[in-house]
Structures are given as C-alpha cells and as structure tokens.
Design a protein around this motif. Structure first.
Motif, PDB file in Angstrom:
ATOM      1  N   ASN A   8      10.732  -2.394  -3.511  1.00 23.06           N
ATOM      2  CA  ASN A   8       9.551  -3.242  -3.558  1.00 23.06           C
ATOM      3  C   ASN A   8       9.795  -4.322  -4.594  1.00 23.06           C
ATOM      4  N   GLY A   9       9.679  -5.584  -4.182  1.00 17.68           N
ATOM      5  CA  GLY A   9       9.962  -6.695  -5.078  1.00 17.68           C
ATOM      6  C   GLY A   9       8.729  -7.511  -5.390  1.00 17.68           C
TER       7      GLY A   9
ATOM      8  N   PRO B 124       0.839  -1.218   0.000  1.00 16.12           N
ATOM      9  CA  PRO B 124       0.000   0.000   0.000  1.00 16.12           C
ATOM     10  C   PRO B 124       0.866   1.257   0.000  1.00 16.12           C
ATOM     11  N   ALA B 125       0.364   2.318  -0.615  1.00 14.59           N
ATOM     12  CA  ALA B 125       1.133   3.554  -0.728  1.00 14.59           C
ATOM     13  C   ALA B 125       1.449   4.156   0.637  1.00 14.59           C
ATOM     14  N   GLU B 126       0.485   4.103   1.569  1.00 13.92           N
ATOM     15  CA  GLU B 126       0.739   4.705   2.881  1.00 13.92           C
ATOM     16  C   GLU B 126       1.828   3.958   3.638  1.00 13.92           C
ATOM     17  N   LEU B 127       1.919   2.632   3.444  1.00 10.25           N
ATOM     18  CA  LEU B 127       2.971   1.872   4.103  1.00 10.25           C
ATOM     19  C   LEU B 127       4.317   2.154   3.447  1.00 10.25           C
ATOM     20  N   ALA B 128       4.325   2.321   2.141  1.00  4.60           N
ATOM     21  CA  ALA B 128       5.567   2.679   1.446  1.00  4.60           C
ATOM     22  C   ALA B 128       6.105   4.011   1.965  1.00  4.60           C
ATOM     23  N   ALA B 129       5.208   4.957   2.212  1.00  7.52           N
ATOM     24  CA  ALA B 129       5.643   6.257   2.731  1.00  7.52           C
ATOM     25  C   ALA B 129       6.261   6.109   4.121  1.00  7.52           C
ATOM     26  N   ARG B 130       5.690   5.244   4.939  1.00 11.29           N
ATOM     27  CA  ARG B 130       6.258   5.008   6.275  1.00 11.29           C
ATOM     28  C   ARG B 130       7.628   4.352   6.174  1.00 11.29           C
TER      29      ARG B 130
ATOM     30  N   LEU C 103      11.844   2.756  -4.530  1.00 15.59           N
ATOM     31  CA  LEU C 103      10.795   3.740  -4.302  1.00 15.59           C
ATOM     32  C   LEU C 103      11.389   5.097  -3.946  1.00 15.59           C
ATOM     33  N   THR C 104      10.733   6.129  -4.439  1.00 18.26           N
ATOM     34  CA  THR C 104      11.240   7.488  -4.235  1.00 18.26           C
ATOM     35  C   THR C 104      10.280   8.365  -3.456  1.00 18.26           C
TER      36      THR C 104
END
Length: 836
Positions: A534-535, A518-524, A550-551
């Motif tokens: 992310n694989g 999820p995008a919110e978890l990627a931000a964390r 991820l950027t």
C-alpha cells in the motif's frame, strides 16, 4: 437551580465533544469497562510544582488540572475543550479551557482557577446537567469526555463513563505525588494510556523546571521519543546519488544491455528496446531542433499506445519536461494547460490536431504529429542539447485540482523522479518489475511508475488500450496472457478487477495507491496475489512518500514507512511533533519534494515551506495521519476540503467554482458521500437563482463537463431553497442532507420501461446505482453513474444479454432507451450502432 442551568447553557454553548486519539473506533454503546494505571510524580518535582503554584497564586490541584488540559489539547488537536471536575456533594462542575488564548502557562492557570471557582458554585448532578445541555453523542459521557478529581474515584451511576480520568492519589504520607489514570478499555490500549501518562509527567517536569514557560513551549514528548519520531521512524534510507539522475539514460542503458528484449506491448504491437531507444532518440533530436531543452515544457497528447511511451521518453531525452494531456479531457481543459505552461511544442497525432490548435489569441505552438510527421522526425538532423539537463531541472509537470477553481501544475524535478524510480526498483525487485500492467492515465502521477519502472530494469510494459482500461475482464485477459507480475491501481479500480480475477491466486504483486485502502479490500488483495503493498504520496512529493507491505494483521491498514530519501514529520498546528498515536498534519521533506507550482509563487510559498527540523523544504500535505506503535503511518483523512475519488485528487472548490459560473446557480456546495461502503459519490448541492427556473441536472452536468474532466463532474445533484449555515455564516457541510433519490430537477417526465430490453437495463441500473426507480428516458450519468460504475454495469449487462459490451457503449448510449436499443441491434447483428 434555574440560574445554574442558565449559567451552563451559556458557559458551554458551541462546545464540541472532546475527541482524543483512540486505538479503536468508538462504539455507539459502551459497556463502561475501564482500565487503570498509577504513576508517581517524584518528590523533587512535586515540591517544585508546589512552589510554582504559590507563584501562580493557585492551589496545586489547579496547576495539575491546567497541565491536564494542555495534554488533552495535544492529544485531540482541539484548542477549545472542557474537563469535568466533581465536587464532594455529587455535583459536577465543567472547566472550559481556551488553549489559543494567552502566551504563558501561568495565564492558563489563572483562567482555570477562575473557571473552577465559578463552576463549583453552579455544580449540578450529571443527569440534570445533561438534561439542560441536550443529548450527548452516542458512546460519549453525556457532558464531558475527561474528568479530573483530587478526591475519591468518581462515577455517576447509569451514565457512560468519561474516556479519561485523572485522579490525584489521596493516600497520606506517600513520597511524591500519586496519580491514577482511568481509561475506557473499549477505546484505548494500555500502552496508549501509558504514553498518555508519560506525556503528562513530562509536562509536569517542564512546568516545575520553568514556571514561566509559554503554552507553546510545553511538549509532552520526551527527548528519546522525539528523536525516534524525527530521525528513526521519520527518515527513509539515503537518497540515491544525483550524479546519474537521468531516467532516460537508465532506459538507454537497458537498451544496450538487452537490445532484442521486448520493452512495450499493446495488443499485437510490440516494441523492443533497440527500436524504443532509436525512435525516442530521433524524436528527441527533432524536439531539440524545435527548441526543447532544460525546463522547457513539451506537451504530449496521444492516445494510449506505444507512441505515448516513445514520446514521453523522447521529451526526457531532449532535456525538456513532459506535460501529459489526456485526450479524454474537455478541450477547454487542454487549452488551459497549454496556455498555463506556454508549451512551445505539442507532440500529438493527426486525429487530435483539431483539439489542440487553439483559438484566436492562443500563443504560438508547434504541433508534431508522430504519425503524419514521421518522415520529418526520421530525417531530423542530430541536435545536441545546448545545456545538459541536471537533477534540479524539470522532468514533468502534472496538473492537479485547485481549491480556487484553477488547476495548478506541479513541477517535478528530474532528481526527484530518478530517486523515486530507483526506490521503486528496490521495493519491487525482479520478478515483480519484469511485466508491469500499464492502465493509468499519464496525467496521474502513479503512471510514471507503470511506464518507467519496467524500462529502467529491462522489464516489459503491458499496456492497456483506452477501451480496456475500464474493462476488468479484458485486464484479466492481459494479466494471464502476458503473465503480468505487478499491478498498480487505486482501490476503486482494484475492487472490480479483483471481482474479475476470481478466486484463483496468481504469481502477482499488487500495489494499491492513490486513495485510502479499506481493510476488507486489503484482505481480498492478499488472497489474490503473492505480495501486497500500500503506497501513499502526493504529486508534490514525486508519487510515493511511504510504502507498507501488508501482512493481513488485524487493525488499521498502514501507509507505511518513508521511501528512500524521504523525511516524514507528523506535527500539530504549531509544527511540533505529536506523540505516537496522536493525529497530526503530515509534512514531507527530502529528495522528492517538487520545485513547486508552475507560475504560482504565492501558492508555492504557502505549501512548500522551510523544513522546521532539518535543512531544505517540506511540503505541507494537509493530510491527517498518525504514527502507529510499530513505526508505520496510518492515514486518517484531510484537514481541508480536498478529497480523493477513485484515486484522483479533487479540490471541491474547483467544482464549486465551475457550478457558480452557471447563470442559474446562486450558491452551491460539493461534498463526497459514501452512503454505500466503497461507493464514493460527488454530490452537488445547488441553490438556484431566485426567480429563475431550476436548472436541469443534464444541463449542469454538461456545463461542468465543458471545463472539468469526467472524474470531477458530480454524479448527484440536490436542489435546496437555501444553504445551511453555521453560526459564523459559513456553509454547514455537516447539515447538508443525504440525497433522497427523488427525481427533483430531471428535465423529462418519468416514462416506465416498455420493452424487455429496457426493463433489463433499468433493473441493472437501479441495482447498481441504488436508485428507487429508473425510467426509459433516464440518463446513466444524471442518475449518478460514472466510469467506475459503468464498468460494473457493463459486466452485469454482459451476463443479461450474452454479449461482450465495451464500457464506452454506456457513454455513447447513456439513456435506458438508447442502450436497450443498441443492445437489441447488437444481439441481432453482432455490432453496436453508432452512438447518439
């Protein structure tokens, strides 16, 4: 009017809304903002289309409408679709197309012409047509999602506009043929609308050049875009040479280079490279003496610790293939794998012998206990391999869930495993590979990276014991004490770990894998570490087929570009490459493609097929993905009933087969629900056998737990009088109701919590499991709990009771009453009582 309404009810019965590939999620209410662009069909092409129309015996506008239908079908993966055609009097006709029928485009033109003639005779204003057909979906035009008009621009007042409109330019005297495309600006970027229009022009050119072309031969991809997708974006760097494709040899090389460096750490146990190499070598000779060698499966069933690493390395060094068994799995599951592989040797420990000896009729197998047989292993004579294992021989066999109810063993080659690890060595160069946290079960494919990436680079495995794996504070303590440089985990496991890590950033690379991120978890993750990746990759293609760095940019979280030696193809159901932005099935080719499924030639032939674009084979993933404009892939979901829960791949059919074997279950369906964002739950819908008592939830859980690993046992059960069916007689999964929190099926009557400790436990369970009420006799797992929620509950209870609570306590004391009693005893004595 009545006849027209009846015509449309019959003509459009069962029609699904058209769902073109959008750049943004569809809002429930749209403003109606539109974008526009224009194109011109060259004069020569327009003249050739006029001639083709004459051959077809239809107006040019009908030919253009049929081509529009073909393009929409390619952009939606739908074969049954409809396009609205307004008439000059303000009415709307709907032309339904069956793109699966008829081999030639000419036949589609003929059917379109006939449907348009009928539709114009029954045309109705949009509001009346919508009223006859029923309410449309939110954010959609009430009747159609695509319009075609050969007259002035058309829009009904007060109605959500269609997603896409194609209009023929009525300006007289213009050279060629003018086209105007309107698109919903809330759904599409201008660049996507341009690609859509370019695809339409490509189709028209093909029809003009070959009027007799088959439907399947019509391709909206131009030559340049096709080449970009197949060999530009879709192909990773060259595979690593197979000449030295031996992971065990790479580890031995590090043992010679840094013999005194620490290789493996578990708690106070440390094993250096010299010792690791020597122990693995002795065990490898012992295994060879017992018949281990190329393509021979050797099972390994050990608790987490240094001995597990030694054993897996030893199996590889012996030339055999390791088959990891998780001691936490049911005995029936372990026995199935042993029988299916016919593994002649099992490496284990004395405490697990009883679970692996097999019953009457079990094939002969030798059990090697690394603890009690240590002297025999140490004194084994040196036995060289009868034949050296090469890149095409097996490295390991991992068992995944099976749609028919039977697990299947994925046979991964040594060359594929070597290529994967060499690629990961480039993806995670030092210092990332220097101290890698090892938390994943060896039965899960990503564990191969956690165990062997540090060993082939001279790094260090920082291992978590079983009671630490689901304990985020304990993992944080490991990360900080050992200055861990790389953490790999599923998003489900990363969420509680990030909670425990807190706000302090660390010199840590974080690698999400195993399920959608999820995008919110990627931000964390980006806030917690110095580098985040992310694989993606099925077990059948040796762990990772693509990786994205991820950027923090807004938008979809990509799964990246192909890894070394990997080929990625996004295709439609005819194996044609789909345009950028359009969903399609992902096919994976290249060095990582596994040999197939052990002993399952039929299933292997179904899923591992000839590469339609290059030499070799591809694995048909069943995953729906699309190319993003920048050349990375986005994961969209599944094409079948396979799901991912906490990173584990699960075939729902296997769970359903287990439930149907229960004598009180007449029919069932299992789904994954995410009623709370980030909380995926397996829900079983059960229809009891008529005339028999409703089976208890606890009984069904226990029944499933006999043959299924814990992550596959449903946490929630809903009992139905009958299963909802589609018109074709299949289970209508969309009509399955949401669990309503009722206590239907619980065997015990509700007993309110009686003591302060019981009330505290019940409150924490209710808040964590989103339950309306929790009683003293309620079981944590009957209420939908699992190992992941058990971790969060243990953390909450630690705060409540001021105790360090091992997660396993919830497994040994799974009712409110039992757990509250255990917590009370532990608070008084400092130790938890034995489970019961």
């Amino acid at each position: 009017m009545t006849d027209a309404l009846e015509y449309w009810r019959t003509e459009l019965a069962g029609l699904e809304p058209l769902e073109p590939a959008t750049d943004r999620p569809r809002p429930s209410a749209r403003t109606g903002a539109l974008g526009h662009l224009t194109r011109t069909v060259p004069a020569g092409t327009a003249q050739a289309l006029d001639k083709a129309a004459a051959e077809y015996g239809a107006p040019l506008s009908t030919v253009l409408l049929a081509a529009y239908q073909v393009l929409l079908g390619r952009w939606t993966r739908q074969r049954d679709l409809a396009v609205g055609v307004p008439d000059p009097d303000g009415g709307l006709a709907v032309v339904r197309a069956d793109l699966a029928a008829g081999p030639a485009f000419a036949e589609l033109v003929a059917r379109t012409d006939a449907a348009l003639t009928r539709g114009r005779a029954a045309a109705l204003p949009v509001d009346r047509l919508a009223a006859a057909l029923g309410p449309g979906a939110d954010g959609h035009h009430p009747v159609v999602q695509a319009l075609f008009t050969d007259g002035p621009a058309y829009r009904a007042e007060g109605v959500c506009p269609p997603d896409l409109t194609l209009a023929l330019d009525p300006v007289p005297g213009r050279e060629g043929l003018g086209l105007r495309v309107g698109f919903a600006a809330e759904l599409f970027d201008a660049a996507s609308a341009e690609r859509f229009t370019d695809g339409y022009l490509t189709l028209l050119t093909a029809i003009a050049e070959t009027p007799g072309i088959a439907l399947e031969g019509l391709d909206p991809l131009g030559a340049a875009e096709r080449e970009l997708l197949l060999t530009g974006w879709g192909r990773g760097r060259a595979a690593f040479p197979e000449a030295d494709a031996d992971v065990a040899a790479l580890v031995a090389e590090q043992a010679r280079r840094v013999p005194d460096a620490v290789a493996v750490v578990f708690g106070a146990e440390e094993v250096g490279y010299r010792e690791l190499d020597a122990r693995a070598d002795r065990l490898a000779h012992h295994l060879r003496g017992l018949g281990a060698g190329p393509d021979v499966p050797v099972a390994v069933c050990l608790e987490r610790g240094p001995a597990l690493i030694v054993a897996l390395l030893a199996v590889l060094r012996s030339g055999a293939a390791y088959v990891p068994l998780d001691p936490q799995h049911p005995v029936d599951r372990l026995e199935f794998v042993l029988r299916d592989t016919a593994a002649p040797v099992v490496v284990t420990q004395e405490s697990l012998r009883g679970r692996l000896s097999g019953g009457d009729g079990a094939q002969p197998r030798t059990l090697v206990a690394v603890d009690t047989d240590a002297a025999a292993i140490a004194s084994s004579p040196v036995v060289e391999a009868a034949a050296a294992a090469g890149p095409g021989h097996l490295a390991y066999v991992l068992y995944t869930s099976g749609s028919t109810g039977t697990p299947k063993g994925v046979a991964v080659t040594r060359g594929g495993f070597h290529n994967l690890l060499c690629g990961m060595r480039e993806t995670f160069p030092a210092p990332a590979n220097e101290r890698v946290l090892f938390t994943t079960s060896a039965t899960f494919d990503i564990a191969g990276v956690e165990m062997f990436l540090p060993l082939i680079t001279g790094g260090r495995i920082i291992g978590a014991y079983q009671d630490q794996v689901h304990n985020p504070p304990a993992l944080v303590e490991l990360i900080d004490r050992h200055a861990v440089t790389l953490v790999q985990a599923t998003p489900s496991a990363l969420r509680p770990l990030l909670d425990a890590l807190g706000d302090r950033p660390r010199a840590l690379e974080i690698f999400a894998a195993g399920e959608a991120l999820p995008a919110e978890l990627a931000a964390r993750m980006l806030r917690a570490g110095t580098r985040v990746l992310n694989g993606y990759g099925p077990t059948e293609t040796t762990v990772y087929a693509s990786v994205a760095e991820l950027t923090g940019a807004a938008g979809a979280v990509p799964i990246g570009r192909p890894t070394a030696g990997t080929e990625l193809y996004v295709v439609d159901d005819a194996d044609r490459p789909v345009p950028v932005g359009v969903p399609g099935e992902l096919l994976i080719g290249g060095a990582g493609v596994a040999r197939g499924y052990l002993g399952r030639e039929d299933l292997t032939a179904e899923r591992f097929t000839r590469n339609p674009f290059a030499a070799g084979r591809v694995y048909r993933t069943g995953d729906l993905v699309r190319w993003l404009p920048g050349g990375e892939l986005e994961f969209l979901g599944r094409l079948d009933h396979q799901v991912k829960v906490r990173g584990f791949r699960i075939e729902l059919g296997e769970i359903e087969a287990a439930l149907l074997a229960h004598e009180d279950v007449d029919s069932c369906a299992v789904t994954v629900r995410e009623d709370v964002p980030g909380e995926k739950t397996l829900v079983a819908y059960v229809v009891p056998v008529p005339g028999r008592p409703v089976p208890g939830i606890g009984a069904l859980r226990d029944w499933c737990g006999r043959t299924l690993p814990g992550y596959m046992v449903p946490g929630t059960y809903v009992f139905l009088d009958r299963m909802p069916l589609t018109t074709s007689g299949k289970t209508d999964r969309k009509a399955l109701p949401a669990p309503d929190g009722e206590r239907t099926g619980l065997e015990a009557e509700f007993i309110a919590p009686r003591t302060p400790a019981e009330r505290a436990v019940a409150r924490v369970w209710a808040e964590t499991l989103y339950a309306d009420e929790v009683g003293a006799g309620d079981d944590f797992f009957d209420l939908g709990g699992d190992s992941l929620t058990a971790t969060r509950v243990a953390l909450r209870l630690q705060e409540e009771f001021g105790l360090e609570i091992p997660v396993r306590t919830l497994f040994t004391h799974s009712t409110v009453e039992s757990l509250a009693g255990a917590l009370t005893v532990a608070r008084r004595t400092g130790a938890f009582p034995a489970g019961g």
